[in-house]
Design a protein around this motif. Structure first.
Motif, short mmCIF file in Angstrom:
data_model
loop_
_atom_site.label_atom_id
_atom_site.label_comp_id
_atom_site.label_asym_id
_atom_site.label_seq_id
_atom_site.Cartn_x
_atom_site.Cartn_y
_atom_site.Cartn_z
N ASP A 194 26.39 -90.48 45.53
CA ASP A 194 26.24 -88.71 46.18
C ASP A 194 25.98 -89.84 47.90
O ASP A 194 26.33 -88.82 48.45
N ASN A 195 25.23 -90.56 47.75
CA ASN A 195 24.25 -90.77 49.36
C ASN A 195 25.34 -91.89 50.13
O ASN A 195 25.62 -91.42 51.17
N ILE B 236 30.52 -84.89 39.13
CA ILE B 236 30.59 -85.61 38.30
C ILE B 236 30.39 -85.95 36.90
O ILE B 236 28.90 -84.32 37.07
N ASN C 74 22.27 -92.07 36.01
CA ASN C 74 21.74 -91.09 37.27
C ASN C 74 21.61 -91.77 38.43
O ASN C 74 21.60 -91.65 40.16
N SER D 263 30.55 -86.16 46.08
CA SER D 263 29.72 -84.87 45.77
C SER D 263 28.91 -85.23 44.52
O SER D 263 29.65 -85.40 43.30
N HIS D 264 28.24 -85.04 43.65
CA HIS D 264 26.96 -85.14 43.01
C HIS D 264 27.83 -83.52 41.63
O HIS D 264 27.45 -84.71 40.59
N ASN D 265 27.96 -82.85 42.58
CA ASN D 265 28.38 -81.81 41.48
C ASN D 265 30.24 -81.97 40.87
O ASN D 265 30.23 -81.34 40.52
N SER E 41 25.23 -91.72 39.64
CA SER E 41 25.75 -90.59 40.21
C SER E 41 24.68 -90.66 42.04
O SER E 41 25.94 -89.53 43.06
N SER E 42 23.43 -90.62 41.67
CA SER E 42 22.68 -90.65 43.46
C SER E 42 23.79 -91.47 44.53
O SER E 42 23.47 -91.18 45.37
N GLU E 43 23.50 -92.79 43.66
CA GLU E 43 24.04 -93.45 45.08
C GLU E 43 25.08 -93.68 45.46
O GLU E 43 25.61 -93.39 46.65
#
Length: 472
Positions: free
Chosen positions: A366-367, A376, A359, A372-374, A362-364
């Motif tokens: 995306d940042n 992954i 998590n 894009s998170h979606n 995935s967040s990093e």
């Protein structure tokens, strides 16, 4: 001769293969179920990946000949593409003048040049720390942009507490002049390792080299015992007598090549003097956590890997295996990224469960705006304990008495990144293995403690190209 090799990584397998080529039998003990150590390759989601970015490059003829003899023609030349991610901008590495000016702007670029010349005028007298060593070569502004954040992520200590030996070993020939020269000449004629823009990469991943070495060793009648960790090395009157396995089994040997973590090896030696024990306990390692992400895209970004210098992100490096070799992914139409995190055993992150790490990664990612998170779809976590020997300031004064004591033990050869507490690349580990074998065979008396990333005594420079070995 009865010879044991502890660890089936690059250094252990290189030493063993060099020995069996001289018809000497060797027993290799590997604690895990894979050969290659930090350079092994693993299979994920019908693709192959390495444990982060592992490129092979050397100027040493012996190392290159040895590597080619194992790999044959099953490799390709990869054009290196790496960048630095800093303040949401990408800086080409090696530097390119236009890219730097575009990202920094004329005012900031001019300020960096002024900072550099101020440092040359008002020279730093004490360059024993990494911070002062780099400032003396690049100036304060460039140090803070392109060295400080990444380095402190990697080592977990302030750059003022990191020994200058790290800089001297890894980037000793790199300076403002060399960086600008490389940018102006666009890499022509450059052989500095941190700037080389092409490297040899084996089909099926870096680990395939060491799988081939293992096959060659087995074919010569020597043994590789997998999932067989060694607990300690046994000695008597300053000579090795054998090893004790984790299960208590004792095996007798005349020579022991050790790539187990140096501190573990030292602290478990019989009758170890108290002062050596206390010194060894002051030497520390840094751990690595690799978070692999499966991304539903094949066109993410062009880099082999990215250095993450942004201080608002915990990750330090991103590897995109889609940009290495098609042999890694075959017909798969998805990409695998590896995000690297570094921590100490006592840090909170080391205790995170896999879902927390996936998590976070995935967040990093995306940042950064890269993925894009979606997109992954899945994640996988791989932990490596004691992967980096920490060059804290003054560590040499601690290490040298320990090395002197260990050198009095006849038949013991501690080598490799783990085994000798040196921040080796795989080519230097191969070289260490070859030289350890020469010492055992009685053909040389190399000081193995001197071999690491600043080992630079090549009579002539040779490199691996797509057509084989070529003299520079």
């Amino acid at each position: 001769m009865r010879i044991a090799v502890i660890g089936a990584g690059p250094v252990g397998l290189s030493a063993a293969l060099a020995l069996v080529k001289h018809e000497v039998s060797v027993d290799i003990y590997e604690a895990t179920d894979k050969v290659g150590g930090m350079c092994c390759s693993i299979e994920l989601w019908n693709q192959k990946v390495d444990l982060g970015p592992h490129r092979f490059f050397s100027n040493d003829k012996r190392v290159n000949e040895f590597w080619l003899d194992v790999v044959g023609d099953e490799y390709e030349m990869v054009n290196r593409q790496t960048r630095i991610f800093y303040k949401n901008k990408f800086f080409d590495y090696p530097l390119k003048i236009g890219n730097v000016l575009s990202n920094l702007g004329l005012i900031e670029s001019a300020a960096c040049v002024i900072s550099f010349w101020c440092q040359k005028i008002y020279k730093i007298k004490d360059i024993s720390s990494f911070e002062n060593w780099v400032k003396s070569r690049f100036g304060n502004r460039l140090y803070r942009m392109f060295f400080k954040t990444y380095t402190e992520k990697l080592w977990g200590i302030n750059c003022t507490d990191l020994d200058a030996a790290f800089a001297a070993q890894r980037i000793k020939k790199l300076s403002m002049y060399e960086a600008v020269k490389n940018a102006v000449l666009k890499g022509r004629g450059n052989v500095h390792k941190t700037l080389v823009d092409e490297f040899a990469y084996p089909f099926n991943g870096t680990g395939s080299v060491y799988e081939k070495m293992a096959d060659l060793i087995n074919s010569k009648g020597s043994n590789i015992y997998m999932n067989t960790p060694v607990y300690r090395i046994l000695t008597n009157t300053n000579s090795v007598t054998g090893i004790e396995l984790l299960n208590g089994t004792v095996k007798n040997y005349d020579h022991i090549v050790s790539s187990m973590p140096y501190t573990s090896m030292v602290e478990r030696l019989p009758s170890l003097p108290d002062n050596i024990m206390q010194l060894s306990k002051q030497l520390t390692y840094r751990n690595t956590i690799l978070v692999y992400l499966l991304v539903d895209s094949v066109d993410l970004f062009k880099d082999n890997w990215l250095y993450i210098h942004s201080d608002n992100l915990q990750m330090g490096r991103i590897t995109n295996f889609r940009n290495w070799s098609s042999s890694l992914y075959g017909k798969e139409n998805k990409s695998i990224l590896a995000l690297e995190y570094w921590c100490n055993t006592e840090d909170e992150m080391w205790a995170y469960d896999d879902n927390e790490l996936i998590n976070l990664a995935s967040s990093e990612i995306d940042n950064t705006g890269l993925v894009s998170h979606n997109l992954i779809e899945d994640g996988y976590v791989y932990r490596m304990n004691k992967s980096y020997p920490v060059y804290s300031k003054g560590y040499k004064e601690i290490l040298e008495p320990v090395e002197q004591y260990v050198s009095t033990i006849k038949g013991l050869y501690p080598i490799g990144r783990y085994g000798s507490f040196k921040y080796n690349n795989q080519d230097h580990s191969i070289l260490m293995g070859l030289m350890a074998a020469e010492n055992i065979l009685g053909n040389a008396n190399h000081n193995l403690n001197e071999i690491n990333s600043d080992y630079d005594t090549y009579q002539e420079s040779y490199i691996v190209t797509k057509t084989g070995l070529v003299k520079q």
